[in-house]
Design a protein around this motif. Structure first.
Motif, PDB file in Angstrom:
ATOM      1  N   ALA A   8      17.423   1.036 -15.203  1.00  8.61           N
ATOM      2  CA  ALA A   8      18.267   2.337 -14.166  1.00  8.61           C
ATOM      3  C   ALA A   8      17.061   2.392 -12.780  1.00  8.61           C
ATOM      4  CB  ALA A   8      18.718   3.531 -14.847  1.00  8.61           C
ATOM      5  N   HIS A   9      16.330   3.015 -13.121  1.00 10.37           N
ATOM      6  CA  HIS A   9      15.464   3.572 -12.179  1.00 10.37           C
ATOM      7  C   HIS A   9      13.685   2.868 -11.793  1.00 10.37           C
ATOM      8  CE1 HIS A   9      14.713   6.436 -14.949  1.00 10.37           C
ATOM      9  NE2 HIS A   9      15.755   7.321 -14.424  1.00 10.37           N
ATOM     10  N   SER A  10      13.220   2.642 -11.354  1.00 10.01           N
ATOM     11  CA  SER A  10      11.506   2.816 -11.132  1.00 10.01           C
ATOM     12  C   SER A  10      11.173   3.699 -12.705  1.00 10.01           C
ATOM     13  CB  SER A  10      11.004   3.111  -9.905  1.00 10.01           C
ATOM     14  OG  SER A  10      11.843   2.569  -8.651  1.00 10.01           O
ATOM     15  N   ALA A  11      11.315   5.075 -12.300  1.00  9.17           N
ATOM     16  CA  ALA A  11      10.396   5.241 -14.175  1.00  9.17           C
ATOM     17  C   ALA A  11      11.046   4.726 -14.704  1.00  9.17           C
ATOM     18  CB  ALA A  11      10.456   6.924 -13.737  1.00  9.17           C
ATOM     19  N   ASP A  12      11.679   4.808 -15.555  1.00  6.40           N
ATOM     20  CA  ASP A  12      13.130   3.976 -16.628  1.00  6.40           C
ATOM     21  C   ASP A  12      11.949   2.504 -16.766  1.00  6.40           C
ATOM     22  OD1 ASP A  12      14.043   2.742 -18.566  1.00  6.40           O
ATOM     23  OD2 ASP A  12      16.004   2.389 -17.039  1.00  6.40           O
ATOM     24  N   ALA A  13      12.089   1.372 -15.818  1.00  6.44           N
ATOM     25  CA  ALA A  13      10.543   0.830 -15.715  1.00  6.44           C
ATOM     26  C   ALA A  13       9.787   0.235 -15.584  1.00  6.44           C
ATOM     27  CB  ALA A  13      11.264  -0.350 -13.939  1.00  6.44           C
ATOM     28  N   GLN A  14       9.650   1.918 -15.796  1.00  2.06           N
ATOM     29  CA  GLN A  14       7.739   1.520 -15.498  1.00  2.06           C
ATOM     30  C   GLN A  14       6.977   2.201 -16.934  1.00  2.06           C
ATOM     31  OE1 GLN A  14       4.869   1.375 -13.279  1.00  2.06           O
ATOM     32  NE2 GLN A  14       6.330   1.000 -11.596  1.00  2.06           N
ATOM     33  N   LEU A  15       7.901   2.744 -17.657  1.00  3.26           N
ATOM     34  CA  LEU A  15       8.243   3.314 -18.913  1.00  3.26           C
ATOM     35  C   LEU A  15       8.126   2.149 -19.961  1.00  3.26           C
ATOM     36  CD1 LEU A  15       9.914   6.719 -19.939  1.00  3.26           C
ATOM     37  CD2 LEU A  15       7.669   5.806 -19.315  1.00  3.26           C
ATOM     38  N   VAL A  16       8.933   0.907 -19.560  1.00  2.00           N
ATOM     39  CA  VAL A  16       9.048  -0.684 -20.673  1.00  2.00           C
ATOM     40  C   VAL A  16       7.841  -1.356 -19.538  1.00  2.00           C
ATOM     41  CG1 VAL A  16      10.088  -2.885 -20.032  1.00  2.00           C
ATOM     42  CG2 VAL A  16      11.614  -0.669 -20.338  1.00  2.00           C
ATOM     43  N   ARG A  17       7.610  -1.450 -19.019  1.00  2.00           N
ATOM     44  CA  ARG A  17       6.489  -2.189 -18.642  1.00  2.00           C
ATOM     45  C   ARG A  17       5.154  -1.344 -19.335  1.00  2.00           C
ATOM     46  NH1 ARG A  17       3.623  -1.531 -12.657  1.00  2.00           N
ATOM     47  NH2 ARG A  17       1.772  -3.022 -12.861  1.00  2.00           N
ATOM     48  N   GLY A  18       4.724  -0.630 -19.596  1.00  2.00           N
ATOM     49  CA  GLY A  18       3.452   0.208 -20.643  1.00  2.00           C
ATOM     50  C   GLY A  18       3.997   0.024 -21.590  1.00  2.00           C
ATOM     51  N   LEU A  19       5.497   0.161 -22.012  1.00  2.00           N
ATOM     52  CA  LEU A  19       5.530  -0.505 -23.390  1.00  2.00           C
ATOM     53  C   LEU A  19       5.020  -2.292 -23.856  1.00  2.00           C
ATOM     54  CD1 LEU A  19       6.927  -0.348 -26.295  1.00  2.00           C
ATOM     55  CD2 LEU A  19       9.550  -1.733 -24.785  1.00  2.00           C
ATOM     56  N   LEU A  20       5.558  -3.036 -23.039  1.00  2.00           N
ATOM     57  CA  LEU A  20       5.226  -4.413 -23.079  1.00  2.00           C
ATOM     58  C   LEU A  20       3.646  -3.964 -23.138  1.00  2.00           C
ATOM     59  CD1 LEU A  20       7.461  -6.065 -20.831  1.00  2.00           C
ATOM     60  CD2 LEU A  20       7.496  -6.217 -23.383  1.00  2.00           C
ATOM     61  N   ALA A  21       3.158  -3.457 -22.303  1.00  2.00           N
ATOM     62  CA  ALA A  21       1.429  -3.440 -21.615  1.00  2.00           C
ATOM     63  C   ALA A  21       0.449  -2.889 -22.960  1.00  2.00           C
ATOM     64  CB  ALA A  21       1.416  -2.037 -20.465  1.00  2.00           C
ATOM     65  N   GLN A  22       1.183  -2.468 -23.538  1.00  2.00           N
ATOM     66  CA  GLN A  22       0.980  -1.792 -24.960  1.00  2.00           C
ATOM     67  C   GLN A  22      -0.100  -2.923 -26.289  1.00  2.00           C
ATOM     68  OE1 GLN A  22      -0.424   0.694 -26.411  1.00  2.00           O
ATOM     69  NE2 GLN A  22      -0.007   1.445 -24.336  1.00  2.00           N
ATOM     70  N   GLU A  23       1.388  -3.748 -26.150  1.00  2.00           N
ATOM     71  CA  GLU A  23       1.331  -5.344 -26.834  1.00  2.00           C
ATOM     72  C   GLU A  23       0.161  -6.767 -26.166  1.00  2.00           C
ATOM     73  OE1 GLU A  23       2.903  -5.027 -29.983  1.00  2.00           O
ATOM     74  OE2 GLU A  23       3.417  -2.989 -29.453  1.00  2.00           O
ATOM     75  N   GLY A  24       0.117  -6.401 -24.791  1.00  2.00           N
ATOM     76  CA  GLY A  24      -0.574  -7.187 -23.898  1.00  2.00           C
ATOM     77  C   GLY A  24       0.051  -8.023 -22.529  1.00  2.00           C
ATOM     78  N   ILE A  25       0.866  -7.923 -22.630  1.00  2.00           N
ATOM     79  CA  ILE A  25       2.329  -8.214 -21.815  1.00  2.00           C
ATOM     80  C   ILE A  25       2.082  -7.701 -20.510  1.00  2.00           C
ATOM     81  CG2 ILE A  25       4.324  -9.213 -21.675  1.00  2.00           C
ATOM     82  CD1 ILE A  25       4.825  -9.319 -24.365  1.00  2.00           C
ATOM     83  N   ARG A  26       1.915  -8.787 -19.839  1.00  5.68           N
ATOM     84  CA  ARG A  26       1.554  -7.995 -18.543  1.00  5.68           C
ATOM     85  C   ARG A  26       2.557  -8.278 -17.712  1.00  5.68           C
ATOM     86  NH1 ARG A  26      -3.051  -8.256 -13.763  1.00  5.68           N
ATOM     87  NH2 ARG A  26      -2.464  -6.496 -12.513  1.00  5.68           N
ATOM     88  N   SER A  27       3.689  -7.249 -16.724  1.00  2.71           N
ATOM     89  CA  SER A  27       4.815  -7.300 -16.624  1.00  2.71           C
ATOM     90  C   SER A  27       4.919  -6.616 -14.946  1.00  2.71           C
ATOM     91  CB  SER A  27       5.735  -6.777 -17.210  1.00  2.71           C
ATOM     92  OG  SER A  27       5.364  -5.270 -17.427  1.00  2.71           O
ATOM     93  N   PHE A  28       5.630  -6.932 -13.685  1.00  2.05           N
ATOM     94  CA  PHE A  28       5.713  -6.754 -13.146  1.00  2.05           C
ATOM     95  C   PHE A  28       7.487  -5.706 -13.054  1.00  2.05           C
ATOM     96  CE2 PHE A  28       3.243 -10.312 -13.325  1.00  2.05           C
ATOM     97  CZ  PHE A  28       1.906 -10.311 -12.682  1.00  2.05           C
ATOM     98  N   VAL A  29       7.439  -4.804 -12.072  1.00  3.23           N
ATOM     99  CA  VAL A  29       8.181  -4.280 -11.265  1.00  3.23           C
ATOM    100  C   VAL A  29       9.035  -4.593  -9.858  1.00  3.23           C
ATOM    101  CG1 VAL A  29       9.345  -2.228 -11.304  1.00  3.23           C
ATOM    102  CG2 VAL A  29       8.083  -2.072 -13.338  1.00  3.23           C
ATOM    103  N   PHE A  30      10.020  -5.092  -9.639  1.00  5.56           N
ATOM    104  CA  PHE A  30      10.248  -5.268  -8.084  1.00  5.56           C
ATOM    105  C   PHE A  30      11.630  -4.825  -8.303  1.00  5.56           C
ATOM    106  CE2 PHE A  30       8.399  -9.392 -10.024  1.00  5.56           C
ATOM    107  CZ  PHE A  30       7.322  -9.747  -9.174  1.00  5.56           C
ATOM    108  N   GLY A  31      11.994  -3.603  -6.844  1.00  5.07           N
ATOM    109  CA  GLY A  31      12.858  -3.730  -6.452  1.00  5.07           C
ATOM    110  C   GLY A  31      12.688  -2.299  -7.086  1.00  5.07           C
ATOM    111  N   GLY A  32      11.169  -1.494  -7.301  1.00 10.75           N
ATOM    112  CA  GLY A  32      11.394   0.146  -7.298  1.00 10.75           C
ATOM    113  C   GLY A  32      10.975   0.697  -6.355  1.00 10.75           C
TER     114      GLY A  32
END
Length: 293
Positions: A8-32
């Motif tokens: 929905a917005h950048s902060a939303d994406a960052q929370l999901v990014r943190g969620l995946l990081a807790q499980e050892g998955i690196r992710s990238f945010v684009f468009g924010g």
């Protein structure tokens, strides 16, 4: 890379990014707002989280499990709100991908769905002034270590349940060189950058409703910016160069994102005296003295 989440917005994406990081998955945010801090900052579903192809299935499973967790009734009501046509079933693989997350903080060791409702002061009818006391949220932070070196690559800072700031170490030297602050709506409100990784954040930007308004750079640290970008509705309008007294000695104007014209102080007396017209490649097409009144 594969899109695993439409935010929905950048902060939303960052929370999901943190969620995946807790499980050892690196992710990238684009468009924010975290991707460079300049130009139009998209919101409303155009911010996305991507993962490597081999992590796609596991990342989706983690997000699906997290979204399926029980939430308080108030959060369920929020999830039923209309987020526009982009959130309708069929437009994306899962309409729940557009559920806003910024009001929910990850639980220790992982992300939970529990939200805390704070009491707010309400105005009394009839002209009576009523002052309500809202609970003061406590501050907390969560570090994310993407490369497993024991040093935080990102630090998510919260006030109560709300994400208020993200500190990022882009070159993994142990020092945060990008700081993004968020307003109460989860939109970026300011960005500070250390672009040469010298330990000093020389570039700062101000945003309004997630859109860039001003971005300036103080390279010598004297408190006076040498360069300032001005935006209209998130689109670059002009770039100004300033001398040590804060006087504009050069101004370039942009039309539709392309350099079109400007003025310059050719004799360095602190007054703009020459106008310029640029071609499509940014080369000076013509110049002439400015008419002074």
């Amino acid at each position: 890379m594969q899109i695993v989440y439409q935010a929905a917005h950048s902060a939303d994406a960052q929370l999901v990014r943190g969620l995946l990081a807790q499980e050892g998955i690196r992710s990238f945010v684009f468009g924010g707002a975290l991707e460079g801090g300049a130009g139009l900052l998209p919101v409303g579903g155009s911010v996305r989280v991507e993962v490597a192809d081999e992590d796609l299935e596991r990342a989706r499973a983690i997000i699906d499990e997290w979204q399926a967790a029980d939430v308080p009734a108030s959060d369920e009501d929020d999830a039923d709100r209309d987020y526009g046509d982009e959130a309708t079933p069929g437009h994306v693989e899962d309409a729940n991908l557009y559920r806003p997350l910024n009001a929910r903080k990850p639980a220790s060791g992982g992300f939970g769905m529990a939200g805390i409702v704070f009491a707010l002061a309400i105005g009394a009818l009839g002209g009576a002034l009523v002052t309500g006391a809202a609970l003061r949220p406590s501050a907390s932070a969560q570090d994310v270590d993407y490369n497993g070196d024991g040093i935080a690559d990102e630090r998510l800072n919260y006030e109560g349940e709300r994400l208020v700031r993200v500190d990022t170490d882009r070159n993994t030297d142990g020092s945060f060189d990008l700081v993004t602050r968020y307003d109460g709506n989860g939109l970026a409100s300011s960005i500070e950058e250390d672009q040469d990784f010298s330990g000093v954040r020389e570039t700062s930007a101000t945003l309004d409703k997630g859109l860039m308004t001003v971005r300036s750079a103080d390279y010598d640290g004297d408190g006076v910016p040498e360069r300032q970008e001005n935006y209209l509705r998130g689109v670059l309008h002009n770039v100004e160069w300033l001398d040590a007294q804060g006087r504009v000695v050069k101004r370039d104007t942009y039309t539709g994102g392309r350099l079109s014209g400007g003025e310059i102080d050719s004799d360095r007396d602190g007054v703009l005296d020459t106008s310029r017209v640029y071609d499509e490649r940014g080369e000076v097409r013509s110049s002439e003295p400015l008419q002074r009144n």
